[in-house]
Write a protein that holds these residues in place. Structure first.
Motif, PDB file in Angstrom:
ATOM      1  N   ILE A  78     -24.161   3.524   1.950  1.00  0.00           N
ATOM      2  CA  ILE A  78     -22.910   4.182   2.333  1.00  0.00           C
ATOM      3  C   ILE A  78     -23.155   5.281   3.359  1.00  0.00           C
ATOM      4  CG2 ILE A  78     -21.617   3.689   0.227  1.00  0.00           C
ATOM      5  CD1 ILE A  78     -22.293   6.492  -0.736  1.00  0.00           C
ATOM      6  N   GLY A  79     -24.365   5.316   3.899  1.00  0.00           N
ATOM      7  CA  GLY A  79     -24.608   6.169   5.060  1.00  0.00           C
ATOM      8  C   GLY A  79     -24.998   7.598   4.749  1.00  0.00           C
ATOM      9  N   LEU A 139       2.097   2.134  -3.374  1.00  0.00           N
ATOM     10  CA  LEU A 139       1.011   2.673  -4.185  1.00  0.00           C
ATOM     11  C   LEU A 139       0.792   4.145  -3.880  1.00  0.00           C
ATOM     12  CD1 LEU A 139      -1.828   0.031  -4.303  1.00  0.00           C
ATOM     13  CD2 LEU A 139      -0.686   1.126  -6.219  1.00  0.00           C
ATOM     14  N   ALA A 140       0.828   4.451  -2.590  1.00  0.00           N
ATOM     15  CA  ALA A 140       0.578   5.828  -2.171  1.00  0.00           C
ATOM     16  C   ALA A 140       1.624   6.766  -2.761  1.00  0.00           C
ATOM     17  CB  ALA A 140       0.586   5.913  -0.657  1.00  0.00           C
ATOM     18  N   ARG A 147     -13.814  16.985 -19.346  1.00  0.00           N
ATOM     19  CA  ARG A 147     -14.700  15.835 -19.309  1.00  0.00           C
ATOM     20  C   ARG A 147     -16.080  16.245 -19.762  1.00  0.00           C
ATOM     21  NH1 ARG A 147     -12.694  11.910 -20.473  1.00  0.00           N
ATOM     22  NH2 ARG A 147     -10.581  11.824 -19.692  1.00  0.00           N
ATOM     23  N   MET A 191       0.814  -1.212   0.000  1.00  0.00           N
ATOM     24  CA  MET A 191       0.000   0.000   0.000  1.00  0.00           C
ATOM     25  C   MET A 191       0.846   1.259   0.000  1.00  0.00           C
ATOM     26  SD  MET A 191      -3.052  -0.240  -0.358  1.00  0.00           S
ATOM     27  CE  MET A 191      -4.686  -0.582   0.161  1.00  0.00           C
ATOM     28  N   ILE A 245      -3.364  15.332 -10.466  1.00  0.00           N
ATOM     29  CA  ILE A 245      -3.900  15.115 -11.807  1.00  0.00           C
ATOM     30  C   ILE A 245      -4.889  16.229 -12.112  1.00  0.00           C
ATOM     31  CG2 ILE A 245      -3.631  12.655 -12.201  1.00  0.00           C
ATOM     32  CD1 ILE A 245      -6.423  12.381 -10.834  1.00  0.00           C
ATOM     33  N   LYS A 254       3.196   6.366  -5.512  1.00  0.00           N
ATOM     34  CA  LYS A 254       3.057   6.498  -6.962  1.00  0.00           C
ATOM     35  C   LYS A 254       1.850   7.352  -7.363  1.00  0.00           C
ATOM     36  CE  LYS A 254       4.674   2.094  -8.006  1.00  0.00           C
ATOM     37  NZ  LYS A 254       4.140   0.811  -8.429  1.00  0.00           N
ATOM     38  N   THR A 255       0.823   7.335  -6.520  1.00  0.00           N
ATOM     39  CA  THR A 255      -0.375   8.077  -6.938  1.00  0.00           C
ATOM     40  C   THR A 255      -0.053   9.556  -7.008  1.00  0.00           C
ATOM     41  OG1 THR A 255      -1.066   8.116  -4.653  1.00  0.00           O
ATOM     42  CG2 THR A 255      -2.102   6.490  -6.076  1.00  0.00           C
ATOM     43  N   ASN A 256      -0.638  10.181  -7.968  1.00  0.00           N
ATOM     44  CA  ASN A 256      -0.337  11.574  -8.221  1.00  0.00           C
ATOM     45  C   ASN A 256      -1.550  12.403  -7.856  1.00  0.00           C
ATOM     46  OD1 ASN A 256       0.331  14.008  -9.196  1.00  0.00           O
ATOM     47  ND2 ASN A 256       0.207  13.428 -11.356  1.00  0.00           N
ATOM     48  N   LEU A 257      -1.390  13.192  -6.815  1.00  0.00           N
ATOM     49  CA  LEU A 257      -2.536  13.958  -6.319  1.00  0.00           C
ATOM     50  C   LEU A 257      -2.870  15.125  -7.228  1.00  0.00           C
ATOM     51  CD1 LEU A 257      -2.360  14.289  -2.465  1.00  0.00           C
ATOM     52  CD2 LEU A 257      -4.223  13.460  -3.852  1.00  0.00           C
ATOM     53  N   PRO A 288      -8.066  17.887 -13.871  1.00  0.00           N
ATOM     54  CA  PRO A 288      -9.304  17.442 -14.497  1.00  0.00           C
ATOM     55  C   PRO A 288      -9.280  17.790 -15.982  1.00  0.00           C
ATOM     56  CG  PRO A 288      -9.685  19.348 -13.097  1.00  0.00           C
ATOM     57  CD  PRO A 288      -8.275  18.938 -12.904  1.00  0.00           C
ATOM     58  N   GLN A 289      -9.321  16.769 -16.808  1.00  0.00           N
ATOM     59  CA  GLN A 289      -9.337  17.043 -18.244  1.00  0.00           C
ATOM     60  C   GLN A 289     -10.714  17.553 -18.632  1.00  0.00           C
ATOM     61  OE1 GLN A 289      -8.010  12.997 -18.972  1.00  0.00           O
ATOM     62  NE2 GLN A 289      -6.724  13.837 -20.579  1.00  0.00           N
TER      63      GLN A 289
END
Lengths: 341, 301
Positions: free
Chosen positions: B198-199, B4-5, B17, B1, B12, B7-10, B14-15
């Motif tokens: 999900i509350g 992974l953290a 969309r 984990m 990014i 590598k993730t790119n915060l 928004p293209q």
């Protein structure tokens, strides 16, 4: 993470399941839908979707629930998650009776049990971005958490279920069925629940994608310490996923045992018919196929006695009068049939 | 984990969309009739809004010296029987007519959506009670009620706000029914079940999940209501039960044509408000039609 070893040797874990803690226990659960009619919309009768169902799920195991469509397996799953209100019976989750929980207490408890839905097209809000879909559960329970942290968490989840970072800003309609189901799984995982009820999670997917999603579910069970209640109508899928299997017919559980017993020596005539319908990959081995006659009776007006006696090839006279109880025939193997002893 | 953290790119970006709304907007822009209508409606609204800066003539002062003049350079659309400039009154009248239309529409849509959403989402007893109340409101004859109220409050309350309040209070029934029926079918989708699981609180389920998904229907209904409310205002004013006679509105201006002499010999008094009214209502309906097409995923136009 301490029972990873158990999970790696799943069969061993299954055989020793009696020693483990019970996570979910369902006792005589009934869910009846009222049928309204007449001038004053009185309740005329009930559809007995789930009738007297009892079973328990141990921590870390997977219980498969199989049955043909309309047998009440989805209703059972939804009732256990309190998305439907049970008519009678008791649901014990992690030692707590959640049958009559309501309002904010129920909402607080929902964190621990989540659901993966059947239809990947209807289960994602078309107006929300994927990031928002997965953020919502976290935001509901941790409103003070920083949005940066939540985003980091959501991106990790997306990666964990096999989706790229840029899925965050996309809408659900831009994904295929399998990818949508992965989004649904990520949403269910977001709260780190103890129990996940998977309601036919792959039945709407292509066969090639099915196995990917099933394997993902298996991996996640190890990583997140999950317990699954796996609802399906595909016997081979259930066999692949489950430690124990419950067979449902017309709102009743007719047989429940660990998967090897079910497949090797099915006791209930309905189970035998189901198992005989599984295609045999070896053409030389001839199996006797039991073909059931007639249709499933209406759950609004179920047959008296054993619910299966109208279609049972072995039925005798007293089947129509005596309602068989689910009893332990062999250790860990329960069946509801008066002919089995 | 942990890997992974890292590598993730915060960050990014928004293209661009295509949200469902963006798709609809693009479809709407391609609809020529709707765009022309929108342009016309905007022009009328802006002209009416800026009326005090465009003309300086007094809208209410009777000018005996210039009664019933034909259109000329000084009075573009002529003057009416009291000597008031028709063009000026047309602009100010647009203010009142559009104000009544927009206010009534907003109140009706808000109230109707609220009642319909609550009834549809909660069902059961809540649904029964709210819908019986809606039936009660729907059974009130709007016109008769407004006329009676006008007679009761004559000279005491009167005026535009009272008219808006009365029309809105009696007009939301249809919207409530429509929204309820849409919510009833939309809430069967699994994403509503999942939102509960999900509350999310009921208020959040309604506001974030149900309303956005029935919003297209509500918007289309709003345009229809907008057009209908302008007609109601004009109709009531024409009959003399709407906005007070000294306040210019398209309906009030039209009521001058009740005199046969005006109808036959002085068309410049009643044709401008009549034409404006017709074209405004037509454009609102075309816009509504355009939005409906744009929001319908099955239409290819």
């Amino acid at each position: 993470m301490n029972n990873i070893i158990d999970l790696k040797n799943k069969d061993k874990a299954a055989s020793s399941h009696t020693k483990k803690e019970t996570l979910l226990e369902v006792i005589n659960l009934k869910t009846h839908y009222p049928i309204k009619g007449g001038f004053f919309r009185r309740t005329i009768s009930h559809v007995k979707a789930v009738d007297n169902v009892s079973f328990s799920v141990k921590k870390g195991e997977t219980l498969g629930l199989v049955g043909e469509s309309g047998c009440g397996k989805s209703t059972a799953g939804r009732t256990i998650l309190k998305l439907l209100n049970p008519t009678a019976g008791k649901i014990m989750f992690d030692g707590e009776d959640i049958t009559n929980l309501r309002g904010s207490k129920l909402r607080q408890r929902r964190k621990d049990f989540q659901m993966v839905f059947q239809d990947p097209y209807a289960s994602l809000n078309p107006m929300q971005m994927v990031g928002d879909i997965i953020t919502e559960p976290i935001h509901n329970y941790y409103p003070k958490k920083k949005s940066r942290e939540i985003k980091q968490e959501v991106l990790e989840l997306l990666n964990r279920v096999g989706l790229p970072d840029d899925a965050y800003y996309k809408y659900a309609h831009e994904f295929s069925g399998g990818q949508r189901q992965r989004i649904g799984i990520a949403r269910a995982l977001a709260l780190k629940p103890k129990l996940i009820i998977a309601d036919e999670p792959v039945s709407a997917l292509d066969v090639s994608v099915q196995s990917q999603v099933l394997n993902l579910l298996n991996e996640l069970q190890d990583d997140f310490d999950l317990t699954y209640l796996f609802i399906a109508h595909d016997l081979s899928v259930v066999k692949h996923m489950s430690d124990r299997i419950g067979i449902m017919y017309l709102g009743h559980i007719v047989e429940i045992a660990d998967k090897h017993s079910i497949y090797k020596e099915p006791l209930h005539p309905y189970t035998q018919a189901l198992i005989s319908a599984v295609p045999e990959p070896d053409p030389k081995r001839k199996k006797q196929r039991i073909v059931l006659q007639g249709d499933v009776p209406s759950p609004e007006n179920p047959p008296s006695g054993c619910p299966f006696h109208t279609r049972c090839p072995m039925a005798v006279d007293k089947c129509s009068t005596i309602t068989p109880e689910l009893k332990e025939v062999k250790p860990g193997h329960h069946a509801a049939c008066i002919l089995v002893d | 984990m942990a890997e992974l953290a890292d590598k993730t790119n915060l960050h990014i970006k928004p293209q661009k969309r295509m949200s469902p709304w963006a798709v609809a907007r693009r479809k709407f822009m391609k609809n020529k009739l709707a765009m022309v209508s929108l342009f016309f409606l905007m022009t009328i609204s802006i002209l009416s809004f800026l009326a005090p800066y465009i003309t300086t003539a007094d809208i209410s002062r009777v000018n005996i010296g210039s009664m019933s003049l034909e259109p000329s350079a000084e009075h573009w659309f002529g003057t009416d029987k009291s000597g008031r400039d028709v063009f000026t009154r047309l602009l100010y009248g647009g203010r009142v007519s559009l104000l009544v239309g927009i206010s009534c529409t907003m109140l009706i849509i808000m109230f109707g959506t609220l009642i319909g959403a609550l009834a549809g989402f909660f069902g059961g007893l809540v649904d029964t009670m709210l819908m019986r109340f809606t039936d009660f409101i729907l059974n009130f004859p709007l016109l008769v009620f407004v006329i009676v109220l006008n007679a009761v409050f004559f000279g005491k309350l009167g005026g535009v706000p009272v008219l808006i309040a009365v029309i809105s209070v009696l007009g939301w029934g249809g919207v409530a029914r429509l929204v309820r029926s849409k919510i009833l079918s939309e809430k069967e989708n699994e994403y509503i079940l999942s939102a509960i699981s999900i509350g999310s609180r009921p208020s959040k389920v309604i506001l974030k999940h149900l309303i956005p998904n029935v919003l297209s229907t509500i918007i289309v209904q709003a345009t229809i209501t907008f057009a209908a409310m302008i007609v109601v205002e004009s109709g009531l004013s024409y009959l003399g039960f709407g906005v007070p006679a000294e306040t210019p509105s398209w309906g009030n201006m039209l009521s001058a044509s009740r005199e046969p002499d005006v109808l036959q010999n002085m068309p410049w008094i009643w044709i401008p408000p009549a034409l404006t009214l017709i074209i405004t209502i037509l454009s609102i309906n075309f816009i509504g039609e355009g939005i409906k097409d744009a929001l319908n995923p099955k239409s290819l136009r």
